[in-house]
Design a protein around this motif. Structure first.
Motif, short mmCIF file in Angstrom:
data_model
loop_
_atom_site.label_atom_id
_atom_site.label_comp_id
_atom_site.label_asym_id
_atom_site.label_seq_id
_atom_site.Cartn_x
_atom_site.Cartn_y
_atom_site.Cartn_z
N LEU A 5 -4.22 -0.57 -6.84
CA LEU A 5 -4.43 0.11 -5.57
C LEU A 5 -4.17 -0.87 -4.44
O LEU A 5 -4.85 -1.90 -4.31
CB LEU A 5 -5.86 0.64 -5.49
CG LEU A 5 -6.19 1.80 -6.42
CD1 LEU A 5 -7.64 2.21 -6.26
CD2 LEU A 5 -5.28 2.99 -6.14
N ASP A 6 -3.17 -0.56 -3.63
CA ASP A 6 -2.81 -1.39 -2.48
C ASP A 6 -3.88 -1.23 -1.40
O ASP A 6 -4.14 -0.10 -0.96
CB ASP A 6 -1.45 -0.94 -1.96
CG ASP A 6 -0.93 -1.80 -0.83
OD1 ASP A 6 -1.73 -2.55 -0.22
OD2 ASP A 6 0.28 -1.71 -0.54
N PRO A 7 -4.50 -2.33 -0.93
CA PRO A 7 -5.50 -2.21 0.15
C PRO A 7 -4.97 -1.52 1.40
O PRO A 7 -5.72 -0.84 2.10
CB PRO A 7 -5.89 -3.67 0.43
CG PRO A 7 -5.60 -4.39 -0.84
CD PRO A 7 -4.39 -3.72 -1.42
N ASP A 8 -3.66 -1.68 1.67
CA ASP A 8 -3.09 -1.01 2.85
C ASP A 8 -3.15 0.50 2.70
O ASP A 8 -3.39 1.23 3.68
CB ASP A 8 -1.64 -1.46 3.07
CG ASP A 8 -1.56 -2.87 3.63
OD1 ASP A 8 -2.57 -3.37 4.15
OD2 ASP A 8 -0.47 -3.47 3.54
N LEU A 9 -2.93 1.00 1.48
CA LEU A 9 -3.02 2.45 1.25
C LEU A 9 -4.46 2.92 1.44
O LEU A 9 -4.70 3.96 2.06
CB LEU A 9 -2.54 2.80 -0.16
CG LEU A 9 -1.10 2.46 -0.52
CD1 LEU A 9 -0.78 3.01 -1.90
CD2 LEU A 9 -0.12 3.02 0.50
N LEU A 10 -5.40 2.15 0.90
CA LEU A 10 -6.80 2.53 1.04
C LEU A 10 -7.25 2.49 2.49
O LEU A 10 -8.01 3.35 2.95
CB LEU A 10 -7.68 1.61 0.20
CG LEU A 10 -7.54 1.75 -1.32
CD1 LEU A 10 -8.39 0.70 -2.03
CD2 LEU A 10 -7.92 3.15 -1.78
N ARG A 41 0.75 10.17 0.27
CA ARG A 41 1.39 10.75 -0.90
C ARG A 41 1.43 9.74 -2.05
O ARG A 41 1.17 10.09 -3.21
CB ARG A 41 2.81 11.22 -0.56
CG ARG A 41 2.84 12.50 0.28
CD ARG A 41 4.22 13.12 0.29
NE ARG A 41 5.18 12.29 1.02
CZ ARG A 41 5.39 12.39 2.33
NH1 ARG A 41 4.72 13.27 3.05
NH2 ARG A 41 6.28 11.62 2.92
N ARG A 42 1.73 8.48 -1.73
CA ARG A 42 1.77 7.43 -2.77
C ARG A 42 0.38 7.25 -3.40
O ARG A 42 0.27 7.08 -4.62
CB ARG A 42 2.24 6.11 -2.15
CG ARG A 42 3.73 6.05 -1.86
CD ARG A 42 4.07 4.79 -1.10
NE ARG A 42 3.59 3.60 -1.79
CZ ARG A 42 3.45 2.41 -1.21
NH1 ARG A 42 3.74 2.26 0.09
NH2 ARG A 42 3.03 1.37 -1.90
N LEU A 43 -0.66 7.29 -2.57
CA LEU A 43 -2.01 7.09 -3.09
C LEU A 43 -2.40 8.26 -3.99
O LEU A 43 -2.99 8.06 -5.07
CB LEU A 43 -2.99 6.94 -1.92
CG LEU A 43 -4.44 6.63 -2.29
CD1 LEU A 43 -4.54 5.32 -3.07
CD2 LEU A 43 -5.30 6.55 -1.03
N LEU A 47 -3.22 8.08 -8.08
CA LEU A 47 -4.51 8.49 -8.63
C LEU A 47 -4.45 9.84 -9.35
O LEU A 47 -5.38 10.20 -10.06
CB LEU A 47 -5.56 8.54 -7.52
CG LEU A 47 -5.87 7.18 -6.87
CD1 LEU A 47 -6.85 7.35 -5.71
CD2 LEU A 47 -6.44 6.21 -7.90
N GLY A 48 -3.38 10.58 -9.11
CA GLY A 48 -3.21 11.84 -9.81
C GLY A 48 -4.12 12.96 -9.35
O GLY A 48 -4.35 13.92 -10.09
#
Length: 294
Positions: A5-10, A41-43, A47-48
């Motif tokens: 999990l990329d912190p930027d996405l979170l 969308r990537r996140l 995570l599905g």
């Protein structure tokens, strides 16, 4: 292997979930709206599960999104603390922080404790006053960083939004002052945004009211409310023991949202360091005993 999990996405997800808007989140992280939408969308693909759903008030977290939001705040707070400890040069000196006492008890204990651990050579002076007093002090150079209720004149300083949520009515957990008419209010002076918001909401709902007590401090208002002599207005966080949040089910109208903002003095490393710690603390939801109410 599970996806990383990329912190930027979170971080972008937390900002979208809290603000209900991709546009607002994009402004905060310095990206385009389409870039933040792509991050979401990537996140969700990683995570599905769908994490956000559009409703009448903007984007809100799904059940999976709500679960993620709480944990993302904690993870980002730890991530930012690790980065700060290893990348931030040693800073010493004195910094003056202004804050309304409503915010001091909710957010500052953990923020200041973490700041002291990272910067043990910095002395923090905390001034608790209403926003209407703090901003003039900041503009006169008497404060280096200040928190305030967004909507007040900053005198040209560029504010940064830290938190956004609804105001709530607060009353005694054992007495029924909220049923009295005219409704006895326990609030600050006429220039207080919370007082104006309460008066406007009651006027729209046709609820008669009177000022039972005025105090510039939350301690003063809570003492009167605990005695069952009136109701006050507060943040949407769990109130202290003996008090409870009130709402439409108690015959009181909904209140508007509030934004907590921050301004800091430019070119002062110690102020920059404290502002960053405050920013991380609000982003991580470090509200101590002031947990967001359900």
């Amino acid at each position: 292997m599970s996806p990383a999990l990329d912190p930027d996405l979170l971080r972008s997800f937390v900002l979208v979930a809290e603000g209900g808007s991709v546009t607002r989140a994009a402004m905060r992280v310095g990206r385009t709206q389409s870039a933040v939408s792509m991050q979401m969308r990537r996140l969700e693909e990683a995570l599905g599960q769908p994490l956000l759903v559009r409703g009448p008030k903007g984007l809100t977290p799904t059940a999976h999104g709500t679960w993620l939001l709480e944990r993302a705040r904690l993870l980002l707070g730890m991530h930012d603390e690790i980065v700060a400890n290893f990348r931030t040069p040693s800073i010493a000196g004195h910094v003056r922080l202004g804050t309304p006492d409503d915010y001091a008890l909710v957010w500052l204990p953990e923020i200041l404790a973490g700041f002291a651990e990272t910067y043990p050579a910095v002395e923090v002076e905390v001034v608790c006053l209403p926003s209407t007093d703090l901003l003039p002090m900041f503009n006169r150079g008497e404060l280096d960083v200040t928190l305030f209720s967004s909507g007040h004149d900053t005198g040209g300083a560029e504010p940064e939004t830290l938190w956004r949520g609804p105001l709530r009515w607060v009353g005694s957990a054992t007495r029924a002052a909220h049923k009295v008419r005219p409704l006895p209010l326990v609030l600050a002076h006429n220039g207080c945004l919370w007082r104006r918001a309460a008066a406007a909401a009651l006027a729209r709902a046709g609820v008669p009211w009177r000022m039972a007590y005025s105090s510039a401090s939350q301690t003063g208002t809570h003492a009167v409310v605990l005695a069952g002599l009136g109701v006050t207005v507060g943040l949407s966080v769990q109130p202290p023991p003996g008090l409870r949040l009130l709402g439409p089910e108690d015959g009181l109208p909904a209140l508007p949202e509030l934004e907590i903002a921050m301004v800091r003095r430019a070119g002062l490393p110690v102020a920059d360091a404290l502002a960053e710690r405050i920013r991380c603390g609000f982003s991580a939801g470090s509200a101590g005993t002031g947990r967001l109410a359900a």
